[in-house]
Design a protein around this motif. Sequence first.
Motif, short mmCIF file in Angstrom:
data_model
loop_
_atom_site.label_atom_id
_atom_site.label_comp_id
_atom_site.label_asym_id
_atom_site.label_seq_id
_atom_site.Cartn_x
_atom_site.Cartn_y
_atom_site.Cartn_z
N ARG A 1 0.82 -1.20 0.00
CA ARG A 1 0.00 0.00 0.00
C ARG A 1 0.86 1.26 0.00
O ARG A 1 1.89 1.31 0.67
CB ARG A 1 -0.92 0.03 1.22
N ARG A 2 0.38 2.26 -0.69
CA ARG A 2 1.06 3.56 -0.72
C ARG A 2 0.90 4.24 0.63
O ARG A 2 -0.19 4.35 1.18
CB ARG A 2 0.45 4.42 -1.83
N ALA A 3 2.00 4.72 1.18
CA ALA A 3 1.98 5.42 2.45
C ALA A 3 2.47 6.86 2.34
O ALA A 3 2.29 7.64 3.26
CB ALA A 3 2.86 4.68 3.47
N LEU A 4 3.10 7.19 1.23
CA LEU A 4 3.70 8.51 1.04
C LEU A 4 3.37 9.05 -0.35
O LEU A 4 3.22 8.28 -1.30
CB LEU A 4 5.23 8.42 1.13
N THR A 5 3.31 10.35 -0.46
CA THR A 5 3.25 11.00 -1.76
C THR A 5 4.68 11.11 -2.29
O THR A 5 5.56 11.62 -1.59
CB THR A 5 2.63 12.39 -1.66
N PRO A 6 4.94 10.65 -3.51
CA PRO A 6 6.31 10.74 -4.03
C PRO A 6 6.74 12.18 -4.22
O PRO A 6 5.90 13.08 -4.37
CB PRO A 6 6.24 10.00 -5.36
N PRO A 7 8.03 12.45 -4.21
CA PRO A 7 8.52 13.82 -4.41
C PRO A 7 8.13 14.35 -5.79
O PRO A 7 7.90 13.59 -6.73
CB PRO A 7 10.04 13.68 -4.29
N ASP A 8 8.06 15.66 -5.89
CA ASP A 8 7.86 16.28 -7.20
C ASP A 8 8.98 15.82 -8.14
O ASP A 8 10.15 15.73 -7.74
CB ASP A 8 7.89 17.81 -7.08
N GLY A 9 8.63 15.54 -9.36
CA GLY A 9 9.64 15.13 -10.34
C GLY A 9 9.80 13.63 -10.46
O GLY A 9 10.57 13.16 -11.29
N VAL A 10 9.08 12.85 -9.63
CA VAL A 10 9.17 11.40 -9.65
C VAL A 10 7.86 10.82 -10.17
O VAL A 10 6.78 11.26 -9.76
CB VAL A 10 9.48 10.85 -8.24
N ARG A 11 7.94 9.86 -11.07
CA ARG A 11 6.76 9.20 -11.60
C ARG A 11 6.89 7.69 -11.45
O ARG A 11 7.99 7.17 -11.25
CB ARG A 11 6.57 9.55 -13.09
#
Length: 742
Positions: free
Chosen positions: A464-474
């Motif tokens: 499960r996703r727990a964090l929002t990825p940093p800007d610039g990451v896909r």
Amino acid sequence: MQSTSTPTHCPYCALQCGMNLTPAQQGGVEVRDRTDFPVNRGALCGKGRTAPQVLSSRVRLTSPLVRAGDGTLAPATWDEALDRITGELTRIRAEHGADALGVFGGGGLTNEKAYALGKFARVVLGTSQIDYNGRFCMSSAAAAGIKAFGLDRGLPFPLEDIPRTGCVILVGSNPAETMPPALRYFTELRANGGTLIVVDPRRTRTAEQADLHLAPRPGTDLALALGLLHLVVAEGRTDEEYIQRRTSGWEEARAAAMAHWPEYVERITGVPVPQLREAVRLFCEPEHAMVLTARGPEQQSKGTDTVGAWINLCLATGRAGRPLSGYGCLTGQGNGQGGREHGQKADQLPGYRKLDDPAARAHVAGVWGVDPDSLPGPGRSAYELLDALGGDIRSLLLMGSNPVVSAPRAAHVEERLRSLEFLAVCDVVLSETAALADVVLPVTQWAEETGTTTNLEGRVLLRRRALTPPDGVRSDLEVMHGIAARLGVEKGFPTDPEEVFEELRRASAGGPADYSGITYRRLAEENGVFWPCPGGAEPGEGGALDAPGAGREEGGSPDAGAGLGEDASLDAPGADDPARDGDGGAGAHPHPGTPRLFLDGFATPDGRARFVPVTHRAAAEEPDDEYPVLLTTGRVVAQYQSGAQTRRVDELNAAAPSAFVELHPRLAVRLGTAEGDPVAVVSRRGRAVAPARITPHIRPDTVFMPFHWPGAGRANTLTNPALDPTSRMPEFKVCAVRLERA
């Protein structure tokens, strides 16, 4: 970031240990115990506990990089990076054809990514040239399992069965260092009165826990297994009733084994005859027993035959397809099992279907909405693909792998990568391979995305996703979507992992690895679901429970979960819960999954397991006057695989900062070296230098190097790419070397 704890799974090995991620005061997340997950029951190794450190922008990529005119990698926008990739792929395909485009995946990719990558290569690029680094991990065990049982799943039973058996032979595996939370299963086995036999040329931390340690010469595991089977026959310990009722091919396999008498096997392996006899006694006297193999016997140019010999030992003694008995492979990479099931392998389509099977092509093409004839045929295996780079393969798109460190004959592979016209790498960090690329794309990590993995038991899990990825990451899914759209394929590559999984369910339906009865909702509610899990059938009413290999023990009831008769403690999870509905296809009761395979029959046309006659043969490279010592390689507890991520964690580097050469005191005396002195290890492929680590816990004719580091201590500079003729597995585990004082 979510404000509450997120239950998820470790990003590293194939245990896929459960963990909880909670917000950290300093930002990001921290790991907390998750005791409800049955595989690790809250236990974690140091790698798992420190995994969030790789999420830090201090160590990971946060912007695309494009090779500039001066040869340096410079930050770029996503549009610039994707345009560069599609422009180069379009040019190379126009000039040289679709098979000039190579794709290389990884056993750490989620099921959704592995599935999408195989589809992307065949539908968008039209290339046959795709394989993945899992070929280097468990392909020999997979090939042997398919030959013998008709189906490959790392473990055909849950780990929880191990402490309840009577004896385990653990061949070429060191879980105390490679997957520490698994060691408790072997500790509990011994506490329950069972015995543990460890086969390893080194007295590892795992071997120290064993009742019997067999230390064969590297490359002789096949002879050892044949010698044990010879003694089983000679001592009248075969299960003739089982052999007659549930197997075929015994006479040929028996004759092959009888050519390997104990004294002959002792000369080959160095294992004394009394130890061979003791191993047979410990294995045959209990009612139940298991053989578990790992990379030691598998990473050989005869790995498929070697694993086949251990399977023959299980079959001859009636130790397969019965509760608390069997053969299993301890898969290594995080999604090594799922990664080899859904299409990123050179010869494979989703659901563990074969690419050269017309019916499989028609089914998958129907799901994809393409003409079956448009799908390319099988391509090269992993090393053969890497070896062809710069030749007829002019470009490579690489996801989730670091072959500059992890491939055999690594200096040659590095040279091949440098010779490409174009290299694009998707990675979390700037690995040694990414540093060679023309375009590097920063992608999301385990805690920043949702997706499924399949652990070594065949248990499908939800990360499960727990964090929002940093800007610039896909995400990798977004990468494939973006490239496909630029190449004119607007549909078919969604970025939502659940949408991809729903398509994977349809593509796998009816295949050997059938996931069609598994949904995200079920995975969120349960502690994983074991495949095969077909949709649209109630437990005991058709589906996989009537298929060869997934059904009942002889005389058991068709209503007992996975078909294990009256032993309620072995029932499939959820099999007695009629309240669940709506998931897994039509019908009020979803299929419970199949924790235990082969109980009613094997997945062969006649339901019988097949003995495969094998004989010992030498390694591809034996010692001689110029290279008189054997090298074997492996892992250490604080690092993982090529080390691309773990080498960026301070705590792990403090525990294991660099490569080393492990050698016996007698060998050190002959070399004239002391503890910590630099030692050069030289093979026909190159030279590596690392400090000496002198220990009596290794054979005097053998040295060991861990393979996690690049540079001067890169162990895979030395290793031999000789391939198994069936699995195409390189011979990582044995080659001839000489030692020099550096």
